[in-house]
Design a protein around this motif. Structure first.
Motif, PDB file in Angstrom:
ATOM      1  N   ALA A 289       0.822  -1.207   0.000  1.00  0.00           N
ATOM      2  CA  ALA A 289       0.000   0.000   0.000  1.00  0.00           C
ATOM      3  C   ALA A 289       0.863   1.267   0.000  1.00  0.00           C
ATOM      4  N   LEU A 290       2.002   1.207   0.668  1.00  0.00           N
ATOM      5  CA  LEU A 290       2.863   2.396   0.739  1.00  0.00           C
ATOM      6  C   LEU A 290       3.383   2.768  -0.649  1.00  0.00           C
ATOM      7  N   LEU A 291       3.769   1.768  -1.438  1.00  0.00           N
ATOM      8  CA  LEU A 291       4.253   2.045  -2.783  1.00  0.00           C
ATOM      9  C   LEU A 291       3.138   2.615  -3.652  1.00  0.00           C
ATOM     10  N   ARG A 292       1.938   2.062  -3.552  1.00  0.00           N
ATOM     11  CA  ARG A 292       0.803   2.576  -4.318  1.00  0.00           C
ATOM     12  C   ARG A 292       0.538   4.039  -3.964  1.00  0.00           C
ATOM     13  N   ALA A 293       0.533   4.324  -2.666  1.00  0.00           N
ATOM     14  CA  ALA A 293       0.249   5.685  -2.219  1.00  0.00           C
ATOM     15  C   ALA A 293       1.347   6.654  -2.658  1.00  0.00           C
ATOM     16  N   SER A 294       2.597   6.215  -2.598  1.00  0.00           N
ATOM     17  CA  SER A 294       3.716   7.083  -2.974  1.00  0.00           C
ATOM     18  C   SER A 294       3.652   7.457  -4.453  1.00  0.00           C
ATOM     19  N   LEU A 295       3.378   6.477  -5.304  1.00  0.00           N
ATOM     20  CA  LEU A 295       3.304   6.755  -6.732  1.00  0.00           C
ATOM     21  C   LEU A 295       2.087   7.614  -7.067  1.00  0.00           C
ATOM     22  N   ALA A 296       0.983   7.387  -6.358  1.00  0.00           N
ATOM     23  CA  ALA A 296      -0.203   8.225  -6.579  1.00  0.00           C
ATOM     24  C   ALA A 296       0.072   9.665  -6.163  1.00  0.00           C
ATOM     25  N   ALA A 297       0.761   9.841  -5.046  1.00  0.00           N
ATOM     26  CA  ALA A 297       1.100  11.193  -4.591  1.00  0.00           C
ATOM     27  C   ALA A 297       2.043  11.884  -5.578  1.00  0.00           C
ATOM     28  N   LEU A 298       2.975  11.116  -6.135  1.00  0.00           N
ATOM     29  CA  LEU A 298       3.908  11.689  -7.106  1.00  0.00           C
ATOM     30  C   LEU A 298       3.168  12.148  -8.361  1.00  0.00           C
ATOM     31  N   ARG A 299       2.181  11.359  -8.806  1.00  0.00           N
ATOM     32  CA  ARG A 299       1.390  11.757  -9.971  1.00  0.00           C
ATOM     33  C   ARG A 299       0.593  13.026  -9.679  1.00  0.00           C
ATOM     34  N   ALA A 300       0.007  13.091  -8.493  1.00  0.00           N
ATOM     35  CA  ALA A 300      -0.778  14.273  -8.130  1.00  0.00           C
ATOM     36  C   ALA A 300       0.107  15.511  -8.056  1.00  0.00           C
ATOM     37  N   LEU A 301       1.284  15.370  -7.481  1.00  0.00           N
ATOM     38  CA  LEU A 301       2.204  16.500  -7.389  1.00  0.00           C
ATOM     39  C   LEU A 301       2.676  16.943  -8.768  1.00  0.00           C
ATOM     40  N   ASP A 302       2.906  15.986  -9.642  1.00  0.00           N
ATOM     41  CA  ASP A 302       3.356  16.325 -10.993  1.00  0.00           C
ATOM     42  C   ASP A 302       2.262  17.050 -11.774  1.00  0.00           C
ATOM     43  N   ARG A 303       1.007  16.623 -11.565  1.00  0.00           N
ATOM     44  CA  ARG A 303      -0.097  17.316 -12.232  1.00  0.00           C
ATOM     45  C   ARG A 303      -0.238  18.749 -11.730  1.00  0.00           C
ATOM     46  N   GLY A 304       0.023  18.952 -10.432  1.00  0.00           N
ATOM     47  CA  GLY A 304      -0.100  20.296  -9.878  1.00  0.00           C
ATOM     48  C   GLY A 304       1.080  21.195 -10.181  1.00  0.00           C
ATOM     49  N   ALA A 305       2.252  20.595 -10.378  1.00  0.00           N
ATOM     50  CA  ALA A 305       3.462  21.386 -10.633  1.00  0.00           C
ATOM     51  C   ALA A 305       4.255  20.744 -11.764  1.00  0.00           C
ATOM     52  N   PRO A 306       3.716  20.758 -12.988  1.00  0.00           N
ATOM     53  CA  PRO A 306       4.385  20.081 -14.103  1.00  0.00           C
ATOM     54  C   PRO A 306       5.749  20.663 -14.444  1.00  0.00           C
TER      55      PRO A 306
END
Length: 419
Positions: A289-306
């Motif tokens: 679950a930690l890996l899933r959450a980390s990658l999801a957070a990275l995608r969200a951050l990238d969308r907000g700050a491309p």
């Protein structure tokens, strides 16, 4: 073609696949047989098949195949669409099913295997540069009908079908960790371990990867690409190079053949790109679950700050597609750098397809090109084992393709149509 065998007082009938009659049963059988990513005969765990207790652990590259990466994680692949897609490119191909039961209304499909006969290069100085080789893949036996000899009946009948069509050798694929599969095919069926291609994958990032300044990338028309490969990969220098290479390069799923040339013209690299998103669906399962959450957070951050250009990757825990690289060749002192640029170019092409999340190649680990291909550890596997068998031992007693290791410089060609 029908073969009937009596096993443990129950009738087993091996016949050719009838798409209208058998498709639902075969799809259900595929769903019940979960196996590994590499090697078509890497079967389901505890896929014990025959009466003497031999296990037939077979790879399911067509419906759900799993390749272990790390404890608890696996890469699953499901074939979508045409159940014969991986063999249909060969003029001579077949799918066999095994029916179990005596009464017509109670018969059910409990096993399946695919086979094709293709003409490929053998490599080396041979009397005939190309030979007919059978490829057996997709062996499945229902978990509730194993240890009845059904897998053996399917394999034997598939081999007979291939011999009748002139095949001199047969190949299967499995994985090193699948000891039961290797034992079955190298023991009972007489196959020998042969080649060890490596699966190298890299995720498609949200941002473009750089192509080195001074590297010029061109796309070759299919007829020019065929002429180029004829010079770069002559039959004596390659194994399993398909005789219908021009048809492969002109196939609608080959998105193009690309060549990169250095500014001084002293080096070059070439590769072709195959779109498997229309025939294969991949998914990473068993991730913490930690890996899933980390990658999801990275995608969200990238969308907000491309503008940060973070290396975010698509959601690989949902079904996704892949582009396969084949025919990777390079020459000259800048060859490796040029090949990396071509891989980056393929990555950038893949970004335009929302269904594609991975760019991958199947390549021999001792091929110099392997070191130049970008990789992500979780999408790589070096467990693949190809096995080979002489189908005409009496006529070709001294013809042992598997006996000597390939000499340096011999290239292993992996046909993307059979992935």
């Amino acid at each position: 073609m029908v073969e009937t065998t009596t096993m443990m007082k129950v009738l087993v009938r091996v016949r050719e696949f009838d798409v209208e009659k058998d498709l639902p049963a075969v799809e259900e059988l595929e769903r019940r047989c979960q196996v590994g990513l590499s090697g078509d005969m890497a079967a389901v765990h505890d896929h014990a098949d025959d009466g003497d207790g031999a296990a037939a652990k077979e790879k399911k590259k067509t419906k759900t195949k799993t390749k272990k990466k790390k404890a608890g994680m696996s890469l699953c692949v499901e074939q979508i669409g045409d159940p014969l897609a991986r063999v249909r490119h060969a003029p001579e191909h077949v799918m066999l099913v095994a029916e179990y039961g005596e009464e017509e209304e109670k018969k059910k499909v409990v096993g399946v295997i695919k086979a094709c006969v293709k003409t490929v290069s053998r490599g080396g100085k041979q009397e005939k540069p190309f030979v007919k080789v059978a490829n057996l893949l997709g062996l499945r036996v229902s978990p509730s009908h194993r240890r009845l000899g059904i897998g053996t009946a399917l394999v034997r009948r598939a081999e007979e079908w291939c011999v009748a069509r002139g095949a001199e050798h047969a190949t299967i694929a499995t994985t090193e960790s699948n000891a039961a599969s290797l034992a079955l095919f190298t023991g009972r069926f007489g196959y020998a371990p042969f080649r060890r291609p490596e699966f190298i994958g890299h995720p498609v990032h949200a941002h473009r990867l750089p192509v080195a300044r001074g590297h010029r990338v061109f796309q070759l028309p299919p007829e020019v690409a065929a002429a180029a490969y004829a010079r770069l990969l002559p039959p004596q220098d390659a194994e399993f190079l398909p005789a219908d290479m021009p048809a492969l390069l002109a196939h609608k799923l080959t998105l193009g053949t690309f060549v990169a040339v250095a500014a001084d013209g002293a080096s070059f690299a070439v590769l072709s790109v195959w779109d498997s998103t229309r025939s294969l669906s991949l998914r990473v399962s068993g991730a913490p679950a930690l890996l899933r959450a980390s990658l999801a957070a990275l995608r969200a951050l990238d969308r907000g700050a491309p503008w940060l250009h973070l290396p975010s990757i698509p959601d690989i825990f949902r079904p996704f597609g892949a582009y396969l690289l084949y025919g990777l060749r390079m020459s000259g002192p800048d060859g490796p750098a040029l090949l990396r640029s071509l891989c980056h170019h393929a990555h950038n092409v893949a970004r335009k397809n929302p269904a594609c999340a991975v760019v991958a190649a199947d390549i021999s680990p001792d091929d110099p090109a392997a070191a130049a291909v970008p990789r992500w550890r979780r999408f790589c596997c070096n467990e693949d084992v190809w096995c080979i068998k002489n189908l005409n031992p009496d006529e070709h007693d001294a013809d042992d393709w598997a006996a000597p290791p390939p000499p340096p410089g011999r290239h292993l060609f992996v046909d993307p149509r059979e992935f």
